[in-house]
Design an enzyme around this catalytic site. Structure first.
Site, PDB file in Angstrom:
ATOM      1  N   SER A 129       0.838  -1.199   0.000  1.00  0.00           N
ATOM      2  CA  SER A 129       0.000   0.000   0.000  1.00  0.00           C
ATOM      3  C   SER A 129       0.875   1.253   0.000  1.00  0.00           C
ATOM      4  O   SER A 129       1.695   1.441  -0.892  1.00  0.00           O
ATOM      5  CB  SER A 129      -0.948  -0.057   1.199  1.00  0.00           C
ATOM      6  OG  SER A 129      -1.967   0.914   1.103  1.00  0.00           O
ATOM      7  N   ASP A 185      -9.545  -6.283  -3.779  1.00  0.00           N
ATOM      8  CA  ASP A 185      -9.134  -5.047  -3.125  1.00  0.00           C
ATOM      9  C   ASP A 185     -10.108  -3.924  -3.467  1.00  0.00           C
ATOM     10  O   ASP A 185     -10.316  -3.598  -4.638  1.00  0.00           O
ATOM     11  CB  ASP A 185      -7.719  -4.675  -3.577  1.00  0.00           C
ATOM     12  CG  ASP A 185      -7.123  -3.552  -2.749  1.00  0.00           C
ATOM     13  OD1 ASP A 185      -7.861  -2.938  -1.956  1.00  0.00           O
ATOM     14  OD2 ASP A 185      -5.918  -3.293  -2.888  1.00  0.00           O
ATOM     15  N   HIS A 225      -6.961  -6.396  -0.103  1.00  0.00           N
ATOM     16  CA  HIS A 225      -5.903  -5.433   0.179  1.00  0.00           C
ATOM     17  C   HIS A 225      -4.856  -6.008   1.129  1.00  0.00           C
ATOM     18  O   HIS A 225      -3.668  -5.780   0.955  1.00  0.00           O
ATOM     19  CB  HIS A 225      -6.505  -4.160   0.775  1.00  0.00           C
ATOM     20  CG  HIS A 225      -5.552  -3.001   0.802  1.00  0.00           C
ATOM     21  ND1 HIS A 225      -5.092  -2.386  -0.342  1.00  0.00           N
ATOM     22  CD2 HIS A 225      -4.964  -2.349   1.840  1.00  0.00           C
ATOM     23  CE1 HIS A 225      -4.260  -1.406  -0.017  1.00  0.00           C
ATOM     24  NE2 HIS A 225      -4.166  -1.361   1.303  1.00  0.00           N
TER      25      HIS A 225
END
EC number: 3.-.-.-
Length: 420
Positions: free
Chosen positions: A250, A368, A396
């Site tokens: 991320s 995600d 995610h």
């Protein structure tokens, strides 16, 4: 009942926070930088201390017999890649990326897509990531005529040679760096850290400032992209060796990109997990994280539940336990607000990413809800040598949901090297 109690507690704490004016969950700076229980506390700046997990390989009882050395011809050709690229930025907002040399083909079907890589890629810089503005891969001459453009605003030439070799375990010059994202901690990498240490790798995983057991300064400027990037630079310079592999998740992907750009001779490979597209970072003006800290603290139970819903493909007892064990989304409201509003990095645009010459593995969980798959597809098109791998059952937090699959993909990429 437990969730209701947690929500009521969060609301009550938020009310006291608003009345008393005291920031919740304040973590003061640590007083020691000594190692303890496998963790090292590194003072990157005065009063700014980061917790780092630094583990070496588990000693093997009997080392495997060494392989016969290659002859001179094999040694000269093995893993040597010539990177030739021309990046042209036009005043009308168009970006033309031309691969002047033939990109190395990967074995085991690692190359994303099929056939030869595109010799030229033209994209529209003005349109947002994930939109239809990208013209898609394809040679500029494939349509029979080249689109007429104005005089270039800037032209960048890349011409270098890189040796890309297999990063096998138990090699003294290989270090794996793991960098988490907003709201996480080094605990989200537990399965990966244990897996690669058992295989003989040296691993380094820091807690970002305000996360995990690192110190949490109560100044918003301490959580800007540049402040956090300098922290990661200090950690990298402290533990880096000859061949370093950066693994980010991320927001942590941006710091991996930054380090790969700053240290092209030291970064050997990069792995980006659900990192998004090659766009410059800019905080959203209309965001819930722009609300006052006390209100965010009141809403923290709701935000944690929303993160569970969006970050995991399933929301069962296993996922809730993984979220708890991974210490994810367990930061103070002040840190969360400062982190989200500090994501300003105008240099990290498409040109910045197109300049990278290091091999990159892109891992994306198909469920995600934070990062659309189109963003990672765009990243794969911009980068010189990128491999996009999709995990159907992941979201995610794919490294927590599908640790075996993620570990296998990462290990295969570490062992990969271009064919002579």
């Amino acid at each position: 009942l437990t969730s209701r109690h947690t929500m009521l507690t969060g609301v009550t704490d938020g009310i006291f926070c608003c009345l008393l004016g005291a920031p919740p969950n304040t973590v003061g700076p640590l007083e020691t930088v000594e190692s303890s229980d496998g963790y090292t506390f590194v003072e990157v700046k005065p009063g700014r201390v980061l917790r780092v997990k630094h583990a070496g390989p588990t000693p093997a009882p009997t080392p495997p017999p060494p392989l016969p050395p290659p002859n001179d011809a094999q040694r000269d050709r093995s893993g040597l890649v010539r990177c030739q690229r021309r990046i042209t930025v036009y005043r009308n907002g168009r970006l033309l990326v031309e691969n002047l040399g033939r990109a190395p083909q990967a074995d085991l079907h690692w190359q994303s897509g099929s056939g030869e890589p595109p010799t030229a890629l033209e994209v529209e810089l003005a349109e947002p990531a994930g939109s239809e503005g990208c013209s898609g891969p394809g040679s500029a001459g494939s349509s029979g005529r080249r689109r007429r453009t104005r005089r270039p605003k800037r032209t960048i030439h890349i011409d270098c040679e890189k040796r890309i070799t297999s990063c096998k375990g138990a090699q003294a010059d290989v270090v794996l760096f793991f960098i988490h994202g907003v709201g996480g901690s080094l605990a989200i990498w537990k399965e990966q850290l244990d897996f690669f240490v058992r295989l003989g790798y040296e691993v380094v995983a820091p807690d970002l400032a305000g996360h995990g057991a690192s110190s949490a300064p109560q100044v918003a400027a301490a959580y800007t992209f540049y402040a956090l990037a300098e922290d990661m630079r200090a950690i990298f310079k402290r533990y880096a060796k000859k061949r370093n592999v950066l693994i980010g998740h991320s927001y942590g992907v941006s710091f991996c990109t930054f380090l790969a750009h700053e240290y092209p001779d030291l970064v050997h490979k990069v792995i980006m997990i659900n990192g998004g597209g090659p766009t410059a970072l800019e905080p959203s003006i209309c965001s819930i994280f722009n609300m006052p800290t006390c209100i965010l603290h009141c809403l923290s139970p709701c935000l944690a539940w929303s993160f569970l819903k969006a970050g995991f493909a399933r929301q069962g007892a296993k996922e809730k336990q993984l979220l708890k064990e991974g210490n994810a989304f367990n930061v103070s409201s002040f840190v969360l607000r400062a982190m989200m509003s500090g994501q300003y990095w105008p240099e990290g645009d498409e040109v910045y990413h197109a300049e990278l010459t290091v091999p990159v593995l892109l891992v994306h969980g198909m469920h995600d809800k934070f990062v659309p798959v189109e963003e990672d597809q765009r990243m794969a098109e911009i980068l010189l040598l990128a491999f996009l791998k999709l995990i159907e059952e992941g979201s995610h937090m794919v490294m927590l949901e599908c640790p075996e699959t993620v570990n296998t993909l990462l290990h295969e990429f570490l062992l990969w090297e271009p064919e002579p």
